[in-house]
Design an enzyme around this catalytic site. Sequence first.
Site, PDB file in Angstrom:
ATOM      1  N   HIS A 173      -4.722  16.525 -73.217  1.00  0.00           N
ATOM      2  CA  HIS A 173      -3.482  16.877 -72.528  1.00  0.00           C
ATOM      3  C   HIS A 173      -3.532  18.361 -72.183  1.00  0.00           C
ATOM      4  O   HIS A 173      -3.906  19.183 -73.032  1.00  0.00           O
ATOM      5  CB  HIS A 173      -2.276  16.572 -73.428  1.00  0.00           C
ATOM      6  CG  HIS A 173      -0.979  16.806 -72.734  1.00  0.00           C
ATOM      7  ND1 HIS A 173      -0.504  15.946 -71.774  1.00  0.00           N
ATOM      8  CD2 HIS A 173      -0.089  17.815 -72.830  1.00  0.00           C
ATOM      9  CE1 HIS A 173       0.650  16.421 -71.312  1.00  0.00           C
ATOM     10  NE2 HIS A 173       0.924  17.556 -71.941  1.00  0.00           N
ATOM     11  N   ARG A 175      -1.096   6.374 -67.328  1.00  0.00           N
ATOM     12  CA  ARG A 175      -0.247   5.212 -67.591  1.00  0.00           C
ATOM     13  C   ARG A 175       0.356   5.389 -68.967  1.00  0.00           C
ATOM     14  O   ARG A 175      -0.333   5.815 -69.892  1.00  0.00           O
ATOM     15  CB  ARG A 175      -1.076   3.917 -67.603  1.00  0.00           C
ATOM     16  CG  ARG A 175      -1.504   3.434 -66.262  1.00  0.00           C
ATOM     17  CD  ARG A 175      -0.813   2.132 -65.871  1.00  0.00           C
ATOM     18  NE  ARG A 175       0.588   2.319 -65.565  1.00  0.00           N
ATOM     19  CZ  ARG A 175       1.065   2.435 -64.322  1.00  0.00           C
ATOM     20  NH1 ARG A 175       0.285   2.343 -63.288  1.00  0.00           N
ATOM     21  NH2 ARG A 175       2.352   2.599 -64.120  1.00  0.00           N
ATOM     22  N   ILE A 176       1.636   5.030 -69.073  1.00  0.00           N
ATOM     23  CA  ILE A 176       2.256   5.034 -70.399  1.00  0.00           C
ATOM     24  C   ILE A 176       1.802   3.753 -71.101  1.00  0.00           C
ATOM     25  O   ILE A 176       1.779   2.687 -70.487  1.00  0.00           O
ATOM     26  CB  ILE A 176       3.795   5.043 -70.263  1.00  0.00           C
ATOM     27  CG1 ILE A 176       4.185   6.225 -69.390  1.00  0.00           C
ATOM     28  CG2 ILE A 176       4.456   4.993 -71.630  1.00  0.00           C
ATOM     29  CD1 ILE A 176       5.057   7.259 -69.994  1.00  0.00           C
ATOM     30  N   ASP A 211       2.210  11.747 -75.946  1.00  0.00           N
ATOM     31  CA  ASP A 211       1.619  13.072 -76.232  1.00  0.00           C
ATOM     32  C   ASP A 211       2.026  13.593 -77.613  1.00  0.00           C
ATOM     33  O   ASP A 211       2.207  14.794 -77.813  1.00  0.00           O
ATOM     34  CB  ASP A 211       2.021  14.096 -75.143  1.00  0.00           C
ATOM     35  CG  ASP A 211       1.553  13.677 -73.764  1.00  0.00           C
ATOM     36  OD1 ASP A 211       0.490  13.035 -73.665  1.00  0.00           O
ATOM     37  OD2 ASP A 211       2.250  13.979 -72.781  1.00  0.00           O
ATOM     38  N   VAL A 242     -11.601  24.306 -67.375  1.00  0.00           N
ATOM     39  CA  VAL A 242     -12.888  24.763 -67.904  1.00  0.00           C
ATOM     40  C   VAL A 242     -12.899  24.570 -69.434  1.00  0.00           C
ATOM     41  O   VAL A 242     -13.878  24.090 -70.010  1.00  0.00           O
ATOM     42  CB  VAL A 242     -13.132  26.255 -67.546  1.00  0.00           C
ATOM     43  CG1 VAL A 242     -14.365  26.794 -68.256  1.00  0.00           C
ATOM     44  CG2 VAL A 242     -13.246  26.419 -66.037  1.00  0.00           C
ATOM     45  N   ARG A 263       3.365  -4.984 -68.487  1.00  0.00           N
ATOM     46  CA  ARG A 263       2.476  -3.923 -68.983  1.00  0.00           C
ATOM     47  C   ARG A 263       1.614  -4.460 -70.130  1.00  0.00           C
ATOM     48  O   ARG A 263       0.440  -4.145 -70.243  1.00  0.00           O
ATOM     49  CB  ARG A 263       3.374  -2.786 -69.488  1.00  0.00           C
ATOM     50  CG  ARG A 263       2.663  -1.508 -69.806  1.00  0.00           C
ATOM     51  CD  ARG A 263       3.654  -0.494 -70.334  1.00  0.00           C
ATOM     52  NE  ARG A 263       4.620  -0.076 -69.335  1.00  0.00           N
ATOM     53  CZ  ARG A 263       4.461   0.985 -68.550  1.00  0.00           C
ATOM     54  NH1 ARG A 263       3.403   1.726 -68.660  1.00  0.00           N
ATOM     55  NH2 ARG A 263       5.370   1.300 -67.665  1.00  0.00           N
ATOM     56  N   SER A 276     -13.206  14.445 -64.068  1.00  0.00           N
ATOM     57  CA  SER A 276     -14.072  15.571 -64.459  1.00  0.00           C
ATOM     58  C   SER A 276     -14.232  15.635 -65.978  1.00  0.00           C
ATOM     59  O   SER A 276     -15.306  15.996 -66.479  1.00  0.00           O
ATOM     60  CB  SER A 276     -13.569  16.893 -63.886  1.00  0.00           C
ATOM     61  OG  SER A 276     -12.386  17.311 -64.519  1.00  0.00           O
TER      62      SER A 276
HETATM   63  C1  GAR Z   1      -6.809  16.790 -66.856  1.00  0.00           C
HETATM   64  O1  GAR Z   1      -6.365  18.100 -66.646  1.00  0.00           O
HETATM   65  C2  GAR Z   1      -6.119  16.175 -68.049  1.00  0.00           C
HETATM   66  O2  GAR Z   1      -5.857  17.087 -69.082  1.00  0.00           O
HETATM   67  C3  GAR Z   1      -4.828  15.703 -67.426  1.00  0.00           C
HETATM   68  O3  GAR Z   1      -5.193  15.176 -66.191  1.00  0.00           O
HETATM   69  C4  GAR Z   1      -6.351  15.873 -65.711  1.00  0.00           C
HETATM   70  C5  GAR Z   1      -7.405  14.851 -65.343  1.00  0.00           C
HETATM   71  O4  GAR Z   1      -8.463  15.472 -64.695  1.00  0.00           O
HETATM   72  N1  GAR Z   1      -4.185  14.720 -68.252  1.00  0.00           N
HETATM   73  C6  GAR Z   1      -2.857  14.580 -68.340  1.00  0.00           C
HETATM   74  O5  GAR Z   1      -2.084  15.256 -67.705  1.00  0.00           O
HETATM   75  C7  GAR Z   1      -2.420  13.496 -69.285  1.00  0.00           C
HETATM   76  N2  GAR Z   1      -1.023  13.573 -69.529  1.00  0.00           N
HETATM   77  P1  GAR Z   1      -9.879  14.758 -64.620  1.00  0.00           P
HETATM   78  O6  GAR Z   1      -9.634  13.358 -64.030  1.00  0.00           O
HETATM   79  O7  GAR Z   1     -10.677  15.612 -63.685  1.00  0.00           O
HETATM   80  O8  GAR Z   1     -10.436  14.699 -66.002  1.00  0.00           O
END
Ligand code: GAR
Length: 197
Positions: free
Chosen positions: A112, A94-95, A148, A175, A68, A16
């Site tokens: 994040h 992925r790290i 992060d 959002v 990796r 998204s």
């Molecule tokens: C989002 O909320 C993003 O912030 C989070 O994964 C979701 C992906 O949603 N990312 C992490 O947690 C990274 N550590 P999306 O595929 O709908 O964008």
Amino acid sequence: MSDKKRVAVLISGRGSNMTALIDAAKTPNYPAEIVGVFSNRAAAQGLETARSQGIEAASLAQSSFESRLDFENALTGILEGWAVDYVCLAGFMRILTPEFTTHWLGKAINIHPSLLPAYKGLDTHARAISDGVLEAGCTVHFVTPGLDEGPAILQARVAVQPGDTAETLAARVLVEEHRLYPEALRLLASGAVTYQD
Ligand code: GAR
């Protein structure tokens, strides 16, 4: 020739945030275009969304590589094939090795779902709720070797409401993510923000 910056988005699932970036890039005067989407999971829903919009989409499974680093070298090969200027991690679970993050230092950003430096890693919303914090949110930051940990570009704050669950809070933060990520990429691609140690 377009002077827009060429951007790849890395995803693992729904995509998204990727869609928010693609939509923003279609608006007049946006300084970047999304030229490719990569996933470490071939089944990621976002790959289909990207293809349906005529954007190149590729996937590689890390399990097909010996290490990796080999996987990431193949990924860098794809990104360089697309001649990207910047890489946006959007739910890319992925790290990454220091070799990869150093190669893309200043060029790769991530979103994040927390107010970093609080709640690095996974399950951010559940941890925030169980700690009873009053504010949650999201951060777009430069990708550096520490998970992060890179310098923040933008943050958005969201009030935690009484009765919030991890799911209701995640939905309200999402959002804000969809607004914040295109704005952060705009700052980067226009040169208004650059990486500083
Ligand atoms: C989002 O909320 C993003 O912030 C989070 O994964 C979701 C992906 O949603 N990312 C992490 O947690 C990274 N550590 P999306 O595929 O709908 O964008």
